[in-house]
Design an enzyme around this catalytic site. Sequence first.
Site, PDB file in Angstrom:
ATOM      1  N   LYS A   1       0.839  -1.187   0.000  1.00 41.82           N
ATOM      2  CA  LYS A   1       0.000   0.000   0.000  1.00 41.82           C
ATOM      3  C   LYS A   1       0.876   1.239   0.000  1.00 41.82           C
ATOM      4  O   LYS A   1       2.061   1.196   0.327  1.00 41.82           O
ATOM      5  CB  LYS A   1      -0.943   0.009   1.196  1.00 41.82           C
ATOM      6  N   GLY A   2       0.270   2.343  -0.385  1.00 41.00           N
ATOM      7  CA  GLY A   2       0.947   3.635  -0.389  1.00 41.00           C
ATOM      8  C   GLY A   2      -0.087   4.726  -0.430  1.00 41.00           C
ATOM      9  O   GLY A   2      -1.289   4.488  -0.242  1.00 41.00           O
TER      10      GLY A   2
ATOM     11  N   PHE B   1      -1.144   6.178  -2.966  1.00 39.50           N
ATOM     12  CA  PHE B   1      -1.977   6.000  -4.145  1.00 39.50           C
ATOM     13  C   PHE B   1      -3.158   5.080  -3.878  1.00 39.50           C
ATOM     14  O   PHE B   1      -4.219   5.220  -4.460  1.00 39.50           O
ATOM     15  CB  PHE B   1      -1.138   5.404  -5.283  1.00 39.50           C
ATOM     16  N   GLY B   2      -2.993   4.090  -3.017  1.00 42.93           N
ATOM     17  CA  GLY B   2      -4.018   3.080  -2.792  1.00 42.93           C
ATOM     18  C   GLY B   2      -3.384   1.800  -2.282  1.00 42.93           C
ATOM     19  O   GLY B   2      -2.411   1.837  -1.533  1.00 42.93           O
ATOM     20  N   LYS B   3      -3.910   0.651  -2.732  1.00 46.57           N
ATOM     21  CA  LYS B   3      -3.447  -0.636  -2.217  1.00 46.57           C
ATOM     22  C   LYS B   3      -3.340  -1.659  -3.340  1.00 46.57           C
ATOM     23  O   LYS B   3      -3.957  -1.512  -4.392  1.00 46.57           O
ATOM     24  CB  LYS B   3      -4.418  -1.148  -1.147  1.00 46.57           C
TER      25      LYS B   3
ATOM     26  N   ASP C   1      11.348   4.935 -13.646  1.00 51.07           N
ATOM     27  CA  ASP C   1      11.247   4.513 -12.244  1.00 51.07           C
ATOM     28  C   ASP C   1      11.835   3.117 -12.049  1.00 51.07           C
ATOM     29  O   ASP C   1      11.273   2.296 -11.327  1.00 51.07           O
ATOM     30  CB  ASP C   1       9.794   4.555 -11.779  1.00 51.07           C
TER      31      ASP C   1
END
Length: 707
Positions: free
Chosen positions: A388-389, A391-393, A504
């Site tokens: 998760k972060g 941004f969401g999961k 990235d």
Amino acid sequence: MSPFLRIGLSNFDCGTCQACQGEAVNPYCAVLVKEYVESENGQMYIQKKPTMYPPWDSTFDAHINKGRVMQIIVKGKNVDLISETTVELYSLAERCRKNNGRTEIWLELKPQGRMLMNARYFLEMSDTKDMSEFENEGFFALHQRRGAIKQAKVHHVKCHEFTATFFPQPTFCSVCHEFVWGLNKQGYQCRQCNAAIHKKCIDKVIAKCTGSAINSRETMFHKERFKIDMPHRFKVYNYKSPTFCEHCGTLLWGLARQGLKCDACGMNVHHRCQTKVANLCGINQKLMAEALAMIESTQQARSLRDSEHIFREGPVEIGLPCSTKNETRPPCVPTPGKREPQGISWDSPLDGSNKSAGPPEPEVSMRRTSLQLKLKIDDFILHKMLGKGSFGKVFLAEFKRTNQFFAIKALKKDVVLMDDDVECTMVEKRVLSLAWEHPFLTHMFCTFQTKENLFFVMEYLNGGDLMYHIQSCHKFDLSRATFYAAEVILGLQFLHSKGIVYRDLKLDNILLDRDGHIKIADFGMCKENMLGDAKTNTFCGTPDYIAPEILLGQKYNHSVDWWSFGVLVYEMLIGQSPFHGQDEEELFHSIRMDNPFYPRWLEREAKDLLVKLFVREPEKRLGVRGDIRQHPLFREINWEELERKEIDPPFRPKVKSPYDCSNFDKEFLSEKPRLSFADRALINSMDQNMFSNFSFINPGMETLICS
């Protein structure tokens, strides 16, 4: 393998020493490294190596063994000055480990004085002493995951530079003069003139930004085009009730003479905002923008209507024959069935009237459209949360119809909207849709959405990522690192051939399948349309992997991926990052200026590859100049067989079942797999059409999902 510290001493301060008064100190230092031993007389420290006399501002190396200490003695050449201190090397190494591999501290000397000491942690294959005790303590630079950063998206409107902004205090829109509601980044603010607006009002801005309205280009523009040149008549005003600036939207603070008020139109502004207000006294920007939009749409409709006539007035063009006219009209009319379906799961499937419009579509297309509209999160069972972060999961999910397991990435629409990442999300979907063309990119099955979330359904790679594996073995052997590097090269070159810069690349984004082959994942930072001489200048990436041309603000292309590839290979082979800093500023300085440290035990071909990848001139970097596949490090690689996955990986992850999660971080697996709650007020006010083209299903997977 034995770790060591590279230590530098500088900035000696003798303090209030009486012996130094009026005398030039001219100090020098002696360093004695002592070992801890047990003897008949008890515990004691013995010096086994000669005393070192390092010059100030130079460095020396000290290997780390448990119990080893370093005694530093400072003497004066011209005065009787003797100060000393003792440092335990093991504790100093621990301090470095917690500060990304380096530390800087002031050492207090006895009886007086102090000095500045810099220490940097390294690994080296020179000593034969067993390193198990240090491995258990975790003396490694790669001890945590590193998140990517991205420069805020800038919207250029009428010379303004609007960026999504969080307003910590109540703020009003300078266009519609209504309150800017919401959490997180509620609206836009210009980086030049500080004008605050709603996100929905960005198309209604008619005043250009110049920082000053006096004889500005914006004022001249309106004077010439619209004959508008109405300066405000501002006067200092005492406000008796809370009042907001109509330019930057924030409160006018103070008890008296808080701001300025226009005698003509009543506009209220801060003193600091006066020079940034355009000469549009009495003009309602919102109404004028709507009027201009209506005029533009009327003109477009009129020109479209005039194009249907064979003859025109004014300067004559050649009349279009009837056959040409008939051929040009249909493209102006939307063709039923050609538009991508909306795919919003809370809407019901298309009814029969819509299906019957136009010619019947093939059976496969109809099945895909029906599935795409009906697919929803309730079709899956969420078993575990894999990560998760902000941004969401990411979840491990089971598809109920086929009992197959997938990885579902759930993004929160409110976060995507607030961070201005709608286009990045669409780019990620488009890149994932291309991934089926290459074996070393993560494959996406489909995407769908609800009112609150966006969902990517991808293949579940239960081998874990390289960051997880390198934390357990600390570094990869040469054959394993070379194999991973070769497969990453194939994946990167495929993306570059499609005009995509990845931006990235890092250990966290390289996953392993159950057989041990790599898969590049997470395409949210990708940049499209980068073929030929195309370049971009967005500041983004994970700090340790960012190329120097990005830090310097230069335009760049796929060369940045080869720099990041060099960092990736360095970390796989050596087990630590090539560049270090206590904060981002020091880290970025190191990337721009420092040369990486190459241990003596590093193979010659591996060092040569890294040196050529860490060239700071992008056009001379390996991968941009020369064929990286021909490098001696990869001489044993058969690239055709590798791309067909005919070469056995040197490492096969332990996978017990298709739903095994043992190769993922335990901190996430213990949490309950459920979607996060969204900001209901923001969701209800959101324009869902921004995500209208998100829903997608890969044609190659229709049979698998529908079976």
